[in-house]
Design an enzyme around this catalytic site. Structure first.
Site, mmCIF file in Angstrom:
data_model
loop_
_atom_site.group_PDB
_atom_site.id
_atom_site.type_symbol
_atom_site.label_atom_id
_atom_site.label_comp_id
_atom_site.label_asym_id
_atom_site.label_seq_id
_atom_site.Cartn_x
_atom_site.Cartn_y
_atom_site.Cartn_z
ATOM 1 N N LYS A 13 1.048 -1.252 0.373
ATOM 2 C CA LYS A 13 0.214 -0.211 0.257
ATOM 3 C C LYS A 13 0.781 1.215 -0.158
ATOM 4 C CE LYS A 13 -2.157 -1.006 3.994
ATOM 5 N NZ LYS A 13 -1.466 -2.037 4.364
ATOM 6 N N ARG A 88 -9.471 1.270 9.756
ATOM 7 C CA ARG A 88 -8.769 -0.542 9.977
ATOM 8 C C ARG A 88 -10.338 -1.220 10.720
ATOM 9 N NH1 ARG A 88 -3.018 0.798 9.597
ATOM 10 N NH2 ARG A 88 -2.112 -1.410 9.969
ATOM 11 N N ARG A 127 12.251 -6.868 5.709
ATOM 12 C CA ARG A 127 12.000 -4.896 5.262
ATOM 13 C C ARG A 127 12.912 -4.774 5.927
ATOM 14 N NH1 ARG A 127 6.027 -2.273 5.286
ATOM 15 N NH2 ARG A 127 6.264 -2.859 6.865
ATOM 16 N N ARG A 160 11.306 -2.563 11.327
ATOM 17 C CA ARG A 160 10.444 -1.736 12.102
ATOM 18 C C ARG A 160 10.512 -2.784 13.553
ATOM 19 N NH1 ARG A 160 5.362 0.545 8.357
ATOM 20 N NH2 ARG A 160 4.040 -0.782 10.031
ATOM 21 N N ARG A 171 -0.440 -9.079 13.525
ATOM 22 C CA ARG A 171 -0.802 -7.903 13.031
ATOM 23 C C ARG A 171 -1.823 -8.326 11.270
ATOM 24 N NH1 ARG A 171 4.394 -4.933 10.632
ATOM 25 N NH2 ARG A 171 3.191 -3.862 9.831
HETATM 26 P P1 AMP Z 1 1.139 0.328 9.111
HETATM 27 O O1 AMP Z 1 2.472 1.441 9.045
HETATM 28 O O2 AMP Z 1 -0.442 0.711 8.502
HETATM 29 O O3 AMP Z 1 1.268 -0.869 9.155
HETATM 30 O O4 AMP Z 1 0.408 1.050 10.301
HETATM 31 C C1 AMP Z 1 1.536 0.342 11.653
HETATM 32 C C2 AMP Z 1 0.505 0.334 12.436
HETATM 33 O O5 AMP Z 1 0.496 1.626 13.671
HETATM 34 C C3 AMP Z 1 -0.557 -0.908 12.872
HETATM 35 O O6 AMP Z 1 -0.359 -2.080 12.924
HETATM 36 C C4 AMP Z 1 -0.973 0.008 14.134
HETATM 37 O O7 AMP Z 1 -0.436 -0.865 15.380
HETATM 38 C C5 AMP Z 1 -0.697 1.195 13.853
HETATM 39 N N1 AMP Z 1 -1.573 1.988 13.555
HETATM 40 C C6 AMP Z 1 -1.970 2.590 11.732
HETATM 41 N N2 AMP Z 1 -2.692 2.486 11.674
HETATM 42 C C7 AMP Z 1 -3.777 2.674 12.427
HETATM 43 C C8 AMP Z 1 -5.491 2.899 11.859
HETATM 44 N N3 AMP Z 1 -5.694 3.198 11.079
HETATM 45 N N4 AMP Z 1 -6.047 1.940 13.386
HETATM 46 C C9 AMP Z 1 -5.662 1.280 14.209
HETATM 47 N N5 AMP Z 1 -4.029 1.696 14.610
HETATM 48 C C10 AMP Z 1 -3.323 2.209 13.084
#
Ligand code: AMP
Length: 214
Positions: A13, A88, A127, A160, A171
């Site tokens: 994404k 989400r 990654r 990360r 996740r």
């Molecule tokens: P991402 O970079 O989108 O994979 O997000 C990394 C982490 O940030 C996720 O595993 C969640 O802990 C938190 N996070 C990101 N976006 C959201 C969201 N829309 N709702 C809740 N937690 C989020």
């Protein structure tokens, strides 16, 4: 044009969203990036989110919606937005509906990047991200020229904390349990939902997305 790029962690994404944003002059709104920035800054939001993110769980909906609202009412969002990693949960999707209605901005489409779980685990565990400019590499498929160093800015590359194997699995489970069902919300409200095979070369996936949106 406001659109949602949907899919599991590691579906591409971020990569595809950045390319689309550049091509169509849109703003990519990644809630994950905003949260990581808050963690780096050590803000109140960052302190609340840090442990939740490291565990692979979801940050509370009210915090996420407040963060998104702030961007959407700013000039940054004027040309249109690609939502990456948001919504989400059903509550976030309802909150976004209300926000877009208030701002009189209809949602153009939801695009789902489909990728199998074993491919995701490979992608995320290899990654590496730059601590300075955010550039992303993969130890096998897209390594930096010099091990552990960003090609673009020379800063250190790190894994990360939430790309550790146990957290990746968590996740993915959270995605299947809480996020994937959100698609039913969009299908029920008549929003265009397109599915694209995300397990291909970056350029091939991008070409399909561009065709869909042109
Ligand atoms: P991402 O970079 O989108 O994979 O997000 C990394 C982490 O940030 C996720 O595993 C969640 O802990 C938190 N996070 C990101 N976006 C959201 C969201 N829309 N709702 C809740 N937690 C989020």
């Amino acid at each position: 044009m406001d659109l949602i790029l949907f899919g599991p962690p590691g579906a591409g994404k971020g990569t595809q969203g950045a390319l689309l944003a550049q091509r169509f002059g849109l703003h990519r709104l990644s809630t994950g990036d905003l949260l990581r920035e808050a963690v780096r800054e050590g803000s109140e939001l960052g302190r609340r989110a840090q442990g939740i993110m490291a565990a692979g769980e979801l940050v509370p909906d009210d915090l996420i919606l407040a963060m998104v609202r702030e961007v959407m009412v700013s000039d940054t969002a004027a040309q249109g937005v690609i939502f990456d990693g948001f919504p989400r949960t059903d509550a976030q999707a309802s909150g976004l509906d209300t926000l877009l209605q208030d701002l009189e901005r209809p949602l153009t489409a939801v695009i789902v990047l489909r990728v199998e779980d074993d491919v995701i685990v490979d992608r995320l565990s290899g990654r590496r991200a730059c601590t300075n400019c955010g550039a992303v590499y993969h130890v096998d498929t897209d390594p930096p020229k010099k091990d552990g160093t960003c090609d673009r800015c020379g800063a250190a590359l790190v894994q990360r904390p939430d790309d550790a194997p146990d957290t990746i699995r968590r996740r993915l489970a959270v995605y299947r349990e809480q996020t994937e069902p959100v698609l039913a919300h969009y299908r029920a409200t008549g929003t265009q939902v397109h599915e694209v095979d995300g397990d291909r070369q970056i350029d091939d996936v991008q070409a399909d997305l561009v065709e869909l949106l042109s």
